[in-house]
Design an enzyme around this catalytic site. Structure first.
Site, PDB file in Angstrom:
ATOM      1  N   TYR A   1     -14.840  -2.158   7.785  1.00 49.17           N
ATOM      2  CA  TYR A   1     -13.425  -1.794   7.957  1.00 49.17           C
ATOM      3  C   TYR A   1     -12.993  -2.002   9.408  1.00 49.17           C
ATOM      4  O   TYR A   1     -11.947  -2.583   9.694  1.00 49.17           O
ATOM      5  CB  TYR A   1     -13.268  -0.334   7.540  1.00 49.17           C
ATOM      6  CG  TYR A   1     -11.957   0.344   7.846  1.00 49.17           C
ATOM      7  CD1 TYR A   1     -11.883   1.328   8.835  1.00 49.17           C
ATOM      8  CD2 TYR A   1     -10.817   0.082   7.111  1.00 49.17           C
ATOM      9  CE1 TYR A   1     -10.699   2.001   9.093  1.00 49.17           C
ATOM     10  CE2 TYR A   1      -9.625   0.748   7.362  1.00 49.17           C
ATOM     11  CZ  TYR A   1      -9.587   1.711   8.353  1.00 49.17           C
ATOM     12  OH  TYR A   1      -8.405   2.379   8.612  1.00 49.17           O
TER      13      TYR A   1
ATOM     14  N   GLY B   1      -0.145   4.901  -0.965  1.00 46.94           N
ATOM     15  CA  GLY B   1      -1.146   5.570  -0.143  1.00 46.94           C
ATOM     16  C   GLY B   1      -0.526   6.694   0.684  1.00 46.94           C
ATOM     17  O   GLY B   1       0.671   6.974   0.581  1.00 46.94           O
TER      18      GLY B   1
ATOM     19  N   GLY C   1       0.827  -1.209   0.000  1.00 45.90           N
ATOM     20  CA  GLY C   1       0.000   0.000   0.000  1.00 45.90           C
ATOM     21  C   GLY C   1       0.859   1.256   0.000  1.00 45.90           C
ATOM     22  O   GLY C   1       0.485   2.300   0.520  1.00 45.90           O
TER      23      GLY C   1
ATOM     24  N   LYS D   1     -10.183  -4.574  10.777  1.00 45.37           N
ATOM     25  CA  LYS D   1      -8.999  -4.145  11.532  1.00 45.37           C
ATOM     26  C   LYS D   1      -8.912  -4.885  12.871  1.00 45.37           C
ATOM     27  O   LYS D   1      -7.851  -5.375  13.255  1.00 45.37           O
ATOM     28  CB  LYS D   1      -9.033  -2.620  11.746  1.00 45.37           C
ATOM     29  CG  LYS D   1      -8.752  -1.809  10.491  1.00 45.37           C
ATOM     30  CD  LYS D   1      -7.323  -1.972  10.026  1.00 45.37           C
ATOM     31  CE  LYS D   1      -6.964  -1.081   8.846  1.00 45.37           C
ATOM     32  NZ  LYS D   1      -5.600  -1.317   8.348  1.00 45.37           N
TER      33      LYS D   1
HETATM   34  C1  AKB Z   1     -10.887   6.226   7.928  1.00 42.28           C
HETATM   35  O1  AKB Z   1     -11.492   7.280   8.124  1.00 42.28           O
HETATM   36  O2  AKB Z   1     -11.362   5.214   7.441  1.00 42.28           O
HETATM   37  C2  AKB Z   1      -9.431   6.177   8.344  1.00 42.28           C
HETATM   38  C3  AKB Z   1      -9.330   5.725   9.764  1.00 42.28           C
HETATM   39  C4  AKB Z   1      -9.758   6.605  10.843  1.00 42.28           C
HETATM   40  O3  AKB Z   1      -8.891   4.649  10.002  1.00 42.28           O
HETATM   41  N1  AKB Z   1      -8.843   7.464   8.152  1.00 42.28           N
END
Ligand code: AKB
Length: 339
Positions: A155, A14, A11, A159
């Site tokens: 997400y 990024g 990545g 994580k």
């Molecule tokens: C997001 O907003 O998805 C990222 C994070 C806070 O992990 N910037």
């Protein structure tokens, strides 16, 4: 020499990748190999030994990298961020979880082949948290790593699960096999807050309202903020986030009491950000146009995090508090970018 010792960054094209490549280049002479679906910009490309254009979901490609290079450090930055992941949750799972599993297996095999633990740096996120309500969020104050681990986004789920996967590879991998197989992956993880860079503008995240507001004002463009003025989550500058990764990587394992660490530098409300943006970049119009669903995600994230473990174990200390972030980093950096 059969294989060249290198550092691997996934990545790499990024936001964090930009700062990390430059700092790693400054900090040492270990060659860098980068992997990303996107090419590296020319100024970064000349700082790396090799850029591999490809996917972390391609095991054959990872095998080719493993055959050519001896890797003792992996910075696994590749991920789909929170907002984008909500539109393609299955793809997000594949990239964020199966991609990470591929890299953990890759590190395990590297460790087995050269006999040294592979340092595996993994950026997790405040998205791993899930505050049950705005009232609880406002009462909770700075949350510790083991509190409210009930993410409400794909997400965030990705994580949090990968935090546990990393801990598994580091301490329990194949625990029923005759020979102990764990200890080949030295997993270290930082739960990043929202990140703000002078050089890059984020894409696909839900903490993007702050950097978007700053970069729009710097160009004299109007900005409609998608969260309420009282919305509050923790943030830090990009240079401090890169420093934190390098500091954690350089700390002797024996000093670390956990695999996952909170860090933050400041947590102003969206309205406090707006006031600072107007103070430093003039008063181009910043309006509020709440996106209730993205607001819901921001409300599920903590207002601030307790980073005392990171400070105690590896000396985390951000250089930029809110005022210095604007005066000494964002204003000069962004004015340079849009000159
Ligand atoms: C997001 O907003 O998805 C990222 C994070 C806070 O992990 N910037």
């Amino acid at each position: 020499m059969l294989r060249k010792p290198v550092v691997l960054i996934t990545g790499a094209s990024g936001e964090i990748g930009h700062g990390l490549i430059t700092r790693l280049r400054e900090a040492g002479d270990t060659p860098i190999v980068t992997l990303d679906l996107n090419p590296l910009p020319a100024d970064l490309n000349r700082l790396v030994q090799r850029h591999v254009n490809g996917s972390i979901l391609d095991p054959q490609l990872l095998d080719r990298v493993a055959a050519e290079y001896e890797i003792d450090r992996v910075f696994h930055l590749a991920a789909l961020l929170s907002t984008r992941s909500e539109f393609v949750p299955v793809t997000a799972h594949r990239v964020n979880v199966e991609g990470t599993l591929n890299l953990l297996e890759f590190a395990q095999r590297q460790g087995e082949s050269h006999g040294k633990p592979v340092l595996f740096l993994y950026p997790s996120s405040i998205a791993a948290y899930g505050m049950p309500s705005l009232a609880v969020k406002n009462e909770a104050g700075a949350v510790r790593e083991d509190d409210y681990n009930h993410p409400t986004t794909m997400y965030g789920c990705n994580k949090l699960y990968c935090e546990h996967l990393g801990a598994y590879y580091a301490g329990h991998y194949k625990q029923l096999s005759s020979e102990p197989a764990h200890g080949k992956v030295d997993f270290r993880c930082i739960r990043f807050p929202g990140l703000i860079s002078a050089d890059t503008v984020p894409s696909g995240g839900t903490s993007d309202f702050a950097p978007e507001m700053i970069h729009a004002a710097a160009q004299g463009k109007p900005y409609a903020c998608f969260v309420r003025p009282d919305a509050r989550i923790p943030f830090m500058t990009m240079p401090d986030s890169v420093e934190a990764l390098l500091q954690l990587a350089a700390t002797p394992r024996a000093k670390l009491t956990r695999y996952v660490y909170n860090i933050q530098a400041f947590s102003p409300s969206a309205d406090e950000f707006r006031a600072l943006v107007h103070k430093h970049f003039g008063d181009s119009p910043i309006t509020t146009q709440v996106d209730l669903r993205r607001q819901g995600i921001v409300d599920s994230w903590p207002a601030s995090v307790d980073d005392s473990a990171a400070r105690a174990d590896w000396g985390f200390a951000p250089r930029y508090d809110l005022d210095r972030a604007f005066a000494d980093y964002l204003v000069p950096g962004i004015q340079q970018r849009y000159r």
